[in-house]
Motif scaffolding. Structure first.
Motif, short mmCIF file in Angstrom:
data_model
loop_
_atom_site.label_atom_id
_atom_site.label_comp_id
_atom_site.label_asym_id
_atom_site.label_seq_id
_atom_site.Cartn_x
_atom_site.Cartn_y
_atom_site.Cartn_z
N TYR A 136 0.84 -1.20 0.00
CA TYR A 136 0.00 0.00 0.00
C TYR A 136 0.87 1.25 0.00
N THR A 137 0.40 2.28 -0.71
CA THR A 137 1.07 3.59 -0.68
C THR A 137 -0.03 4.65 -0.64
N ALA A 138 0.38 5.90 -0.59
CA ALA A 138 -0.59 7.01 -0.55
C ALA A 138 -1.41 7.07 -1.84
N THR A 139 -0.89 6.48 -2.92
CA THR A 139 -1.64 6.51 -4.19
C THR A 139 -2.05 5.12 -4.66
N LYS A 140 -1.74 4.08 -3.88
CA LYS A 140 -2.10 2.70 -4.26
C LYS A 140 -2.84 2.06 -3.08
N ARG A 141 -4.16 1.99 -3.21
CA ARG A 141 -4.96 1.53 -2.08
C ARG A 141 -5.59 0.15 -2.28
N LEU A 142 -5.20 -0.54 -3.36
CA LEU A 142 -5.54 -1.95 -3.53
C LEU A 142 -4.26 -2.73 -3.30
N GLY A 143 -4.27 -3.60 -2.29
CA GLY A 143 -3.03 -4.29 -1.91
C GLY A 143 -2.43 -5.11 -3.03
N SER A 144 -3.26 -5.84 -3.76
CA SER A 144 -2.78 -6.67 -4.87
C SER A 144 -3.91 -6.88 -5.87
N ASP A 145 -3.57 -6.89 -7.16
CA ASP A 145 -4.61 -7.10 -8.18
C ASP A 145 -4.50 -8.47 -8.83
N ILE A 146 -3.63 -9.35 -8.28
CA ILE A 146 -3.43 -10.65 -8.94
C ILE A 146 -4.15 -11.77 -8.20
N SER A 147 -4.46 -12.83 -8.94
CA SER A 147 -5.13 -13.99 -8.35
C SER A 147 -4.51 -15.25 -8.96
N ARG A 148 -4.86 -16.39 -8.37
CA ARG A 148 -4.37 -17.67 -8.88
C ARG A 148 -5.58 -18.57 -9.14
#
Length: 385
Positions: free
Chosen positions: A356-368
């Motif tokens: 997470y960052t101040a401009t990235k509020r989705l932890g991860s966009d990947i799945s398996r």
């Protein structure tokens, strides 16, 4: 005299609210609120998420604290109704004065409750929904952990098409925001390999008959069907297909990644693929840590855990890590600043690395990917990027 003047100044500042106590934080307690469906159509999921959260709270309180503070979980039931979600949020932030609302279940419910929270500077922490609105548009008080339905299918589908040498992809999806996200993900994924959806079929929420959609896809010669379906519709579509001798590859999103599919659908569900992140915790799981955790959960709540139990557990675990790092002076601002530097490594359930960052509020966009084999979900692929 200096001391008196300092105390007087402090009293004035306190009166003006400058030194006001942070809502939901006392010298020995942090209040966490959650809103779940405990009485509506997703009550099974809501109860499991609540239990997972409570398990992690109890572990923390038995073993230690967050900088000297114990956690207290306050749970409200919204019956999966957005109007009730507003009332639940109002109670938690205005009456109970919680520090944070964590793991709220449902897209529409979160959308209804967030304005109430934000007005009181209360963070919406890792809601249990894979909707893009949980982190878009960017907002200081939004944090999301669930790879979106759109991204799940967008990333997984092209890989599967290539691996299985599929020439014709079709879709069946619920005619609402959820179904459309899956459909859009399928279209975006296929575009990257210069393909299009050969046949699109839809159904209304609550439908129980899928014979016309299945007949349409069968006559089109579909080799892979993307399912924008949840539980009953997944079982209905696959069951109808098997009955008519139509046996394409079926690919669902994390909305179909639940043990209810194979428990209710039986042998016909074998072979179904679904995108997912954290692993379903079976009591006889090969992984010893997951097996130990699942048995501990069963001992405490007298029922088997599900993937929603894991979501609840992880949400509280990640809150603990961030609050601990924020230090003894825990405020909304100090928590947000800390969260914007956090990285969560994969745990025993195998969730993807989240940052997470101040401009990235989705932890991860990947799945398996998992597949139902002999009546049980089995992880069959690593994360697609």
């Amino acid at each position: 005299m200096k001391l008196k003047a300092t105390l007087a100044a402090a009293a004035i500042l306190a009166c003006t609210g400058v030194l006001a106590q942070q809502q939901g934080v006392t010298k020995d307690t942090i209040l966490i609120g959650t809103i779940q469906d405990l009485s509506g159509p997703l009550a099974g999921f809501g109860k499991q998420a609540r239990n997972g959260m409570q398990l992690r709270v109890d572990e923390l309180n038995e073993q230690g604290s967050v900088n000297g503070r114990k956690l207290k979980l306050l749970v409200e039931d919204d019956g999966y109704d957005p109007k009730k979600a507003v009332l639940a949020a109002q109670k938690l932030v205005n009456q109970d004065k919680v520090f944070i609302i964590a793991g709220h279940l449902g897209t529409a419910q979160n959308m209804a409750a967030m304005p109430v929270q934000f007005e009181k500077n209360v963070v919406n922490f890792l809601p249990i929904t894979a909707a893009r609105e949980m982190y878009e548009p960017l907002h200081k008080l939004k944090y999301s952990f669930a790879a979106t339905y759109y991204d799940q299918i967008r990333l997984a589908l092209p890989k599967m098409v290539k691996e299985k040498n599929v020439k014709k992809v079709c879709t069946i999806y619920q005619d609402d925001d959820f179904g459309l996200e899956v459909q859009r993900g399928a279209e975006a994924g296929l575009k990257t390999i210069n393909m299009e959806v050969a046949e699109k079929t839809t159904y209304k929420r609550g439908a129980t008959d899928f014979s016309s959609q299945v007949a349409k896809m069968k006559s089109s010669g579909c080799e892979l069907v993307v399912l924008g379906t949840i539980i009953r519709e997944t079982i209905g579509t696959i069951g109808e297909s098997r009955k008519t001798g139509f046996n394409p590859i079926f690919l669902g999103s994390s909305a179909a990644y639940t043990d209810l599919i194979h428990k209710l659908g039986g042998k016909a569900m074998d072979g179904l693929y679904a995108t997912m992140t954290v692993q379903h915790p079976y009591l006889d799981e090969a992984s010893q840590p997951i097996r130990f955790w699942a048995n501990k959960y069963k001992t405490k709540f007298n029922e088997d855990p599900t993937v929603f139990s894991v979501y609840g557990y992880i949400i509280i675990d990640q809150f603990i890590k961030a609050a601990q790092k924020a230090g003894p002076n825990l405020t909304t601002d100090s928590f947000v600043k800390t969260m914007d530097t956090m990285t969560f490594e994969p745990d025993m359930f195998g969730g993807a690395r989240a940052t997470y960052t101040a401009t990235k509020r989705l932890g991860s966009d990947i799945s398996r990917m998992s597949q139902i084999k002999d009546g049980k979900w089995t992880v069959v692929s690593d994360y697609a990027k």
